[in-house]
Design a protein around this motif. Structure first.
Motif, PDB file in Angstrom:
ATOM      1  N   UNK A 299       0.820  -1.217   0.000  1.00  0.00           N
ATOM      2  CA  UNK A 299       0.000   0.000   0.000  1.00  0.00           C
ATOM      3  C   UNK A 299       0.852   1.265   0.000  1.00  0.00           C
ATOM      4  N   UNK A 300       1.976   1.248   0.733  1.00  0.00           N
ATOM      5  CA  UNK A 300       2.811   2.448   0.796  1.00  0.00           C
ATOM      6  C   UNK A 300       3.405   2.767  -0.567  1.00  0.00           C
ATOM      7  N   UNK A 304       2.519   5.935  -3.073  1.00  0.00           N
ATOM      8  CA  UNK A 304       3.552   6.840  -3.583  1.00  0.00           C
ATOM      9  C   UNK A 304       3.529   6.904  -5.107  1.00  0.00           C
ATOM     10  N   UNK A 305       3.334   5.743  -5.753  1.00  0.00           N
ATOM     11  CA  UNK A 305       3.285   5.712  -7.216  1.00  0.00           C
ATOM     12  C   UNK A 305       2.096   6.510  -7.742  1.00  0.00           C
ATOM     13  N   UNK A 310      -1.744   7.151   1.886  1.00  0.00           N
ATOM     14  CA  UNK A 310      -2.242   5.795   2.097  1.00  0.00           C
ATOM     15  C   UNK A 310      -3.723   5.809   2.469  1.00  0.00           C
ATOM     16  N   UNK A 311      -4.141   6.812   3.238  1.00  0.00           N
ATOM     17  CA  UNK A 311      -5.552   6.907   3.612  1.00  0.00           C
ATOM     18  C   UNK A 311      -6.432   7.063   2.369  1.00  0.00           C
ATOM     19  N   UNK A 312      -5.994   7.908   1.435  1.00  0.00           N
ATOM     20  CA  UNK A 312      -6.760   8.087   0.191  1.00  0.00           C
ATOM     21  C   UNK A 312      -6.789   6.797  -0.620  1.00  0.00           C
ATOM     22  N   UNK A 317      -9.664   1.806  -2.516  1.00  0.00           N
ATOM     23  CA  UNK A 317      -9.823   0.345  -2.473  1.00  0.00           C
ATOM     24  C   UNK A 317     -11.221  -0.026  -1.989  1.00  0.00           C
ATOM     25  N   UNK A 318     -11.676   0.694  -0.965  1.00  0.00           N
ATOM     26  CA  UNK A 318     -13.026   0.428  -0.446  1.00  0.00           C
ATOM     27  C   UNK A 318     -14.097   0.861  -1.438  1.00  0.00           C
TER      28      UNK A 318
END
Length: 338
Positions: A299-300, A304-305, A310-312, A317-318
């Motif tokens: 996820x990290x 970044x890519x 990460x929260x966004x 994903x949800x």
């Protein structure tokens, strides 16, 4: 002096019986016809495919008539044997047949002073057609087992999902009864012929058939899918799809993921045939999934890519209900062992 043209009919015809929703030219013509024929006692034949709203039109006609405070009674002819349908319509006297321990009023009597709505009238047997013709011609009928004729005061509305002209030509429907019922005909178009009414219908159903206190909304992509669909079940199918989608939706908003899979697939096929670009939502979903797969679902690194937090990323994903394919991260030897 020449009369000025009539103003446009409102987008909905409201009465004590319900509302007819739609501002398309097809629905405007029907609205005008309902306004003209509603107050009269004239028989009306309502034709259209299943799910187009024939029952609603009948209720609007009743609700806009002088009989609105009297009963509105529906009888369904499909799959009912002749003797049972005759008894249902006209009733019987005590002792009229074995087991008739007491008199039973028919639905014609129950509808006295009001409206009798006969659904799927093309399914009616020849014997019952003859009795209905008598009722329409002079207003009299005779319950089974009775020697007395009864005078009825009812307005008759009939509905059919089959062209009665063909039934007459095939000898399955009485020509004289057809002309008695066909004083005014209201033909309801299938929903695919007036898709411009779908947004109004969606708004109406989400308000009147809400599953929770705050009404649900609908994402533009989901609405686009509804507009592209062919709707073989017509307005009834649209209402049922929205009922289902509300139960599945999160955050009070219906998205593509909440719609039936077959409907979304049909939309994708239609979109593939056109030259229109792919929806932004689908572009975003695929891009996020591809980056996650490239980064082995780290996820990290994926965040970044993508240039987001990460929260966004977790929210995306949800939102798109993305799930990791557990076979992706296995080694070649592990995959070979599977």
């Amino acid at each position: 002096m020449a009369a000025s043209p009539l103003p446009p009919v409102p987008i909905s015809v409201a009465s004590a019986g319900g509302r007819l929703i739609g501002s398309s030219p097809a629905m405007q013509r029907i609205a005008q016809l309902l306004q003209k024929t509603g107050p009269s006692d004239t028989p009306v034949l309502i034709s259209g495919a299943s799910g187009t709203g024939k029952g609603l039109v009948a209720r609007v006609l009743h609700g806009s008539s002088q009989r609105r405070d009297r009963p509105f009674v529906t009888v369904h002819c499909a799959g009912v044997e002749e003797s049972l349908l005759e008894n249902e319509l006209f009733g019987h006297e005590k002792g009229a047949f074995t087991g008739a321990a007491q008199a039973k009023p028919g639905l014609v009597e129950v509808a006295e002073g009001g409206t009798l709505f006969i659904d799927k009238v093309a399914e009616m047997s020849p014997g019952v057609q003859a009795k209905l013709l008598r009722l329409l011609e002079d207003g009299y009928y005779r319950p089974a087992g009775s020697t007395q004729e009864v005078r009825a005061d009812v307005r008759v509305l009939a509905a059919t999902n089959r062209p009665l002209e063909r039934e007459v030509m095939a000898g399955r429907f009485r020509e004289d009864l057809y002309y008695r019922l066909n004083v005014v005909t209201i033909e309801l178009p299938p929903l695919r012929e007036h898709p411009e009414d779908i947004p109004e219908l969606v708004e109406h159903f989400l308000r009147t058939r809400a599953v929770g206190p705050p009404p649900y909304g609908i994402h533009p992509d989901a609405l686009e899918a509804l507009l592209r669909y062919d709707w073989p079940g017509n307005v009834r199918e649209l209402a049922n799809v929205l009922d289902r989608s509300q139960m599945l939706a999160g955050d009070q908003v219906i998205t593509l993921d909440d719609l039936p899979e077959g409907l979304v697939k049909a939309m994708s096929a239609t979109a593939g045939e056109s030259s229109r670009p792919r929806h932004l939502r689908e572009v975003e979903r695929r891009h996020v999934l591809e980056v996650l797969q490239e980064e082995k679902w780290n996820k990290l690194r994926a965040a970044n890519a993508l240039g987001i937090s990460r929260r966004a990323l977790y929210r995306l994903i949800e939102k798109y209900r993305l799930q990791e394919d557990l076979t992706e991260g296995r080694s070649d030897s592990a995959k070979a062992a599977v």
